[in-house]
Write a protein that holds these residues in place. Structure first.
Motif, PDB file in Angstrom:
ATOM      1  N   PHE A 149     -62.886 117.639  42.870  1.00 50.76           N
ATOM      2  CA  PHE A 149     -63.286 116.833  41.708  1.00 50.76           C
ATOM      3  C   PHE A 149     -62.085 116.555  40.802  1.00 50.76           C
ATOM      4  O   PHE A 149     -61.884 115.419  40.354  1.00 50.76           O
ATOM      5  CB  PHE A 149     -64.380 117.550  40.903  1.00 50.76           C
ATOM      6  N   ALA A 150     -61.288 117.608  40.553  1.00 50.53           N
ATOM      7  CA  ALA A 150     -60.130 117.418  39.663  1.00 50.53           C
ATOM      8  C   ALA A 150     -59.152 116.410  40.273  1.00 50.53           C
ATOM      9  O   ALA A 150     -58.594 115.566  39.566  1.00 50.53           O
ATOM     10  CB  ALA A 150     -59.435 118.762  39.425  1.00 50.53           C
ATOM     11  N   ALA A 194     -60.615 112.947  39.826  1.00 51.82           N
ATOM     12  CA  ALA A 194     -60.521 112.527  38.419  1.00 51.82           C
ATOM     13  C   ALA A 194     -59.086 112.137  38.080  1.00 51.82           C
ATOM     14  O   ALA A 194     -58.844 111.133  37.403  1.00 51.82           O
ATOM     15  CB  ALA A 194     -61.001 113.656  37.505  1.00 51.82           C
ATOM     16  N   LEU A 195     -58.132 112.926  38.586  1.00 53.96           N
ATOM     17  CA  LEU A 195     -56.710 112.609  38.319  1.00 53.96           C
ATOM     18  C   LEU A 195     -56.314 111.277  38.959  1.00 53.96           C
ATOM     19  O   LEU A 195     -55.588 110.479  38.356  1.00 53.96           O
ATOM     20  CB  LEU A 195     -55.811 113.730  38.848  1.00 53.96           C
ATOM     21  N   LEU A 242     -58.339 108.741  39.593  1.00 53.28           N
ATOM     22  CA  LEU A 242     -58.988 107.680  38.791  1.00 53.28           C
ATOM     23  C   LEU A 242     -58.215 107.459  37.492  1.00 53.28           C
ATOM     24  O   LEU A 242     -58.022 106.332  37.037  1.00 53.28           O
ATOM     25  CB  LEU A 242     -60.428 108.108  38.492  1.00 53.28           C
ATOM     26  N   PHE A 243     -57.754 108.572  36.931  1.00 47.38           N
ATOM     27  CA  PHE A 243     -56.988 108.504  35.679  1.00 47.38           C
ATOM     28  C   PHE A 243     -55.653 107.786  35.903  1.00 47.38           C
ATOM     29  O   PHE A 243     -55.259 106.905  35.128  1.00 47.38           O
ATOM     30  CB  PHE A 243     -56.748 109.923  35.163  1.00 47.38           C
ATOM     31  N   MET A 271     -55.503 104.002  35.902  1.00 48.21           N
ATOM     32  CA  MET A 271     -55.925 103.296  34.675  1.00 48.21           C
ATOM     33  C   MET A 271     -55.252 101.924  34.505  1.00 48.21           C
ATOM     34  O   MET A 271     -55.919 100.955  34.178  1.00 48.21           O
ATOM     35  CB  MET A 271     -55.644 104.152  33.443  1.00 48.21           C
ATOM     36  N   TRP A 280     -57.056  99.455  36.620  1.00 50.08           N
ATOM     37  CA  TRP A 280     -58.370  99.013  36.132  1.00 50.08           C
ATOM     38  C   TRP A 280     -58.170  97.861  35.170  1.00 50.08           C
ATOM     39  O   TRP A 280     -58.919  96.912  35.149  1.00 50.08           O
ATOM     40  CB  TRP A 280     -59.121 100.029  35.283  1.00 50.08           C
TER      41      TRP A 280
END
Lengths: 461, 163
Positions: free
Chosen positions: B13-14, B17-18, B20-21, B24, B27
């Motif tokens: 998960f981490a 999330a990293l 996806l971060f 940025m 996006w």
């Protein structure tokens, strides 16, 4: 021979509370529910000020009063209520971490005093006819120095409790729920930084409407991460109380909490990257919310689904906390699903956020009855009315949101009333009737919550 | 075993999330709507003069909520955004191409007009131009998308497209 079950979050929390932290817990819990009660009274006055004949008897000019009261109602029901619950949970977490050895102890007392004073001050402009109202996003305001002073006091009061919690983290044993509350506290402090940066960045001479919109835009988005953290903490605690186990393991819980902070960290940088009045600034925060706020609830829901499947033969449907948990998850999931089908200017957008916020509200209400009141020695033995309250609020809000979504699909524009809605087909009329009926049922549930929570909080022991 | 799975899930998960971060900036580019519009500087007074001339020449004689309806030929058409209306209301024809110029004459407004694929801010002193070629008859909404005052939510108009 089986080991005795280890004490849960509620039991270990009760052991950690000192008389001082219990006073603070009572203060924030009281402030939260009093905010909802005040919002309810203002809603009643709003309704009366729109009622022919009755409006003539009100002791203030109805037209001017209406929007100021509306602003104050929204701030108390949406901002103060959530911040009050956050304050209570931060006090509890600090007590759990410190076990009587609290660092920067006085910040708690001063913070609670500032928050309570801020709330009192916030009421003044509506009651005394001061300032012009502004219905900007996230934190609507009455444009008057006294109202802004009230907001600042409230924000700083909650901020002090958040800072104290962060100061009490190093060197302490931190559990999964504690990480969740700490993440909410950190995100809240980032929101405060965003409000401050916006104030600095907005050029002087900016019109009042745009000034307030952009002042609260960035920080308002970050506050949604705080609300989500509160809800996820609520789901974990409620699952443990009613099913005997948290939905996620301690490591995954910490990773979920940490990711909430990770996604809001760039928020202050947006003020340097984009002109605060530009469309790019506006869109950067919207995208932060869309991409950064989806993974955590999905993972938590998967954990809950696993837990519910494992316990499927013995689910405690008569336990109000379990009913609150299931309705909160269901309503939030429906709102999340609606979020994938948003239109441009129709009622599908409010259908999405009413369901999502309804899910957060239900988690906070269930936590209030299942955690906060018992820790204050005010739990109730009568489960029936509490269960009813959750059903009324949950299903009312669900009906309201589904009606709005169907109306939006049929083309009903948002933020309109009367003839402007253009209800020219049976489908539009039926879906808006669903919305109205759901709204009334949800309000009944909300009034029941305020009544039951306040009467228990204030009851003599 | 449960502890191992918990740690593994946390790492997965981490990492997600990293990732996806870290994405940025991507996006931001992906979500940015195509800039179909162009902008020119113009004073509120000059723009109002253009709108008045078009309204005088092509008014249908009808009005909606006190706002005149105009039926201009293909080419340049002008609309003022001001608190809390868009004026005049346009009546356009299917298959014809219009260059819609829109400007705010008071405060900053947002301009959301799906028919013209437009979502932009209208800053006083600037006119935004979008090209519109309606393909189907009907009513098409344009509305303010930036909070501009108490009646902001009522600031909307419906462009009429005739067969």
């Amino acid at each position: 021979m089986r080991d005795a079950p280890s004490p849960g979050y509620r039991e270990t929390s009760a052991l950690s509370l000192t008389p001082a932290s219990k006073r603070e817990l009572r203060g924030w819990s009281g402030l939260a529910v009093a905010a909802l009660a005040l919002a309810g009274v203002l809603a009643l006055l709003l309704a009366l000020s729109r009622t022919p004949k009755i409006q003539d008897f009100l002791p203030w000019p109805v037209q001017e009063f209406f929007y100021r009261a509306l602003v104050t109602h929204v701030v108390f029901s949406f901002v103060v209520w959530f911040l009050g619950v956050l304050g209570a949970l931060m006090v509890l977490t600090t007590a759990r971490l410190a076990m009587g050895q609290t660092r920067a102890r006085r910040l708690g007392t001063v913070g609670l005093g500032a928050g309570a004073l801020g709330c009192l001050i916030l009421l003044a402009p509506a009651l005394l006819n001061w300032g012009e109202p502004s219905l900007n996003n996230y934190v609507p305001v009455v444009i008057h120095p006294v109202f802004y002073a009230g907001l600042v006091l409230l924000a700083l009061g909650v901020g002090m409790v958040a800072v104290r919690l962060i100061l009490n983290l190093p060197g302490r044993e931190v559990g999964p729920v504690d990480w969740g509350i700490a993440a909410a506290a950190a995100a809240y402090l980032v929101a405060l930084v965003c409000f401050g940066l916006a104030l600095i960045a907005i050029p002087s001479g900016t019109g009042e409407a745009l000034f307030n919109e952009r002042l609260f835009w960035g920080g308002g988005h970050v506050l949604q991460f705080v609300n989500t953290a509160l809800m996820l903490v609520g789901w974990s605690v409620l699952a443990e109380i009613t099913l005997g186990e948290m939905p996620l393991g301690p490591w995954l819980s910490a990773a979920v909490a940490g990711s909430l902070v990770l996604f809001v960290l760039p928020a202050p940088v947006f003020y340097a990257l984009f002109d605060v009045l530009s469309r790019e600034h506006r869109d950067a925060f919207t995208q932060m919310l869309w991409y950064g706020l989806a993974p955590q609830p999905v993972v938590m829901m998967a954990g809950l689904a696993r837990l519910l499947y494992q316990r499927r033969t013995a689910l405690p449907w008569r336990d109000p906390a379990f009913v609150g948990l299931v309705l909160s998850v269901g309503l939030f999931a429906v709102g999340g699903l609606f979020g994938f089908f948003l239109g441009v200017a129709d009622t599908r957008t409010p259908s999405h956020y009413h369901a999502v916020i309804g899910g957060v509200n239900l988690a906070a209400m269930a936590l209030y009855f299942a955690l906060l009141l018992p820790l204050l020695g005010r739990s109730s033995r009568r489960a029936g009315p509490i269960r009813w309250q959750f059903h009324l609020y949950g299903f009312g809000q669900l009906l309201f949101s589904v009606g709005m979504f169907l109306a939006g699909e049929a083309g009903v524009p948002r933020k309109t009333a009367g003839a402007e809605q253009g209800l020219d087909t049976i489908g539009k009329v039926v879906s808006m009737a669903m919305t109205g009926t759901g709204g009334i049922i949800a309000v009944m549930g909300g009034v029941m919550f305020v009544w039951m929570a306040l009467s228990r909080l204030m009851a003599r022991r | 075993m449960a502890s191992f799975l918990d740690r593994l899930a946390a790492v997965v998960f981490a990492s997600a999330a990293l990732a996806l971060f870290a994405a940025m900036p991507i996006w931001h580019r992906v979500a940015e709507s195509p800039e179909a519009e162009s902008r020119q500087t113009i004073s509120a007074r000059d723009f109002s003069t253009l709108v008045e001339a078009m309204t005088k020449a092509h008014a249908t004689g009808e009005a909606e909520g006190g706002v005149p309806i105009v039926h201009p030929p293909a080419g340049d058409v002008y609309v003022i955004a001001r608190r809390f209306e868009f004026t005049p209301i346009l009546q356009l024809d299917v298959g014809r191409t219009y260059r819609l110029h829109i400007a705010s004459t008071d405060v900053v407004h947002g301009f959301n007009f799906p028919l013209g694929k437009a979502e932009t801010l209208l800053v006083p002193g600037w006119a935004t131009t979008v090209t519109v070629t309606p393909t189907h008859p009907g009513l098409y909404a344009m509305q303010c998308s930036e909070y501009c005052g108490l009646s902001h939510s009522r600031m909307k108009a419906r462009v009429r497209v005739m067969p």
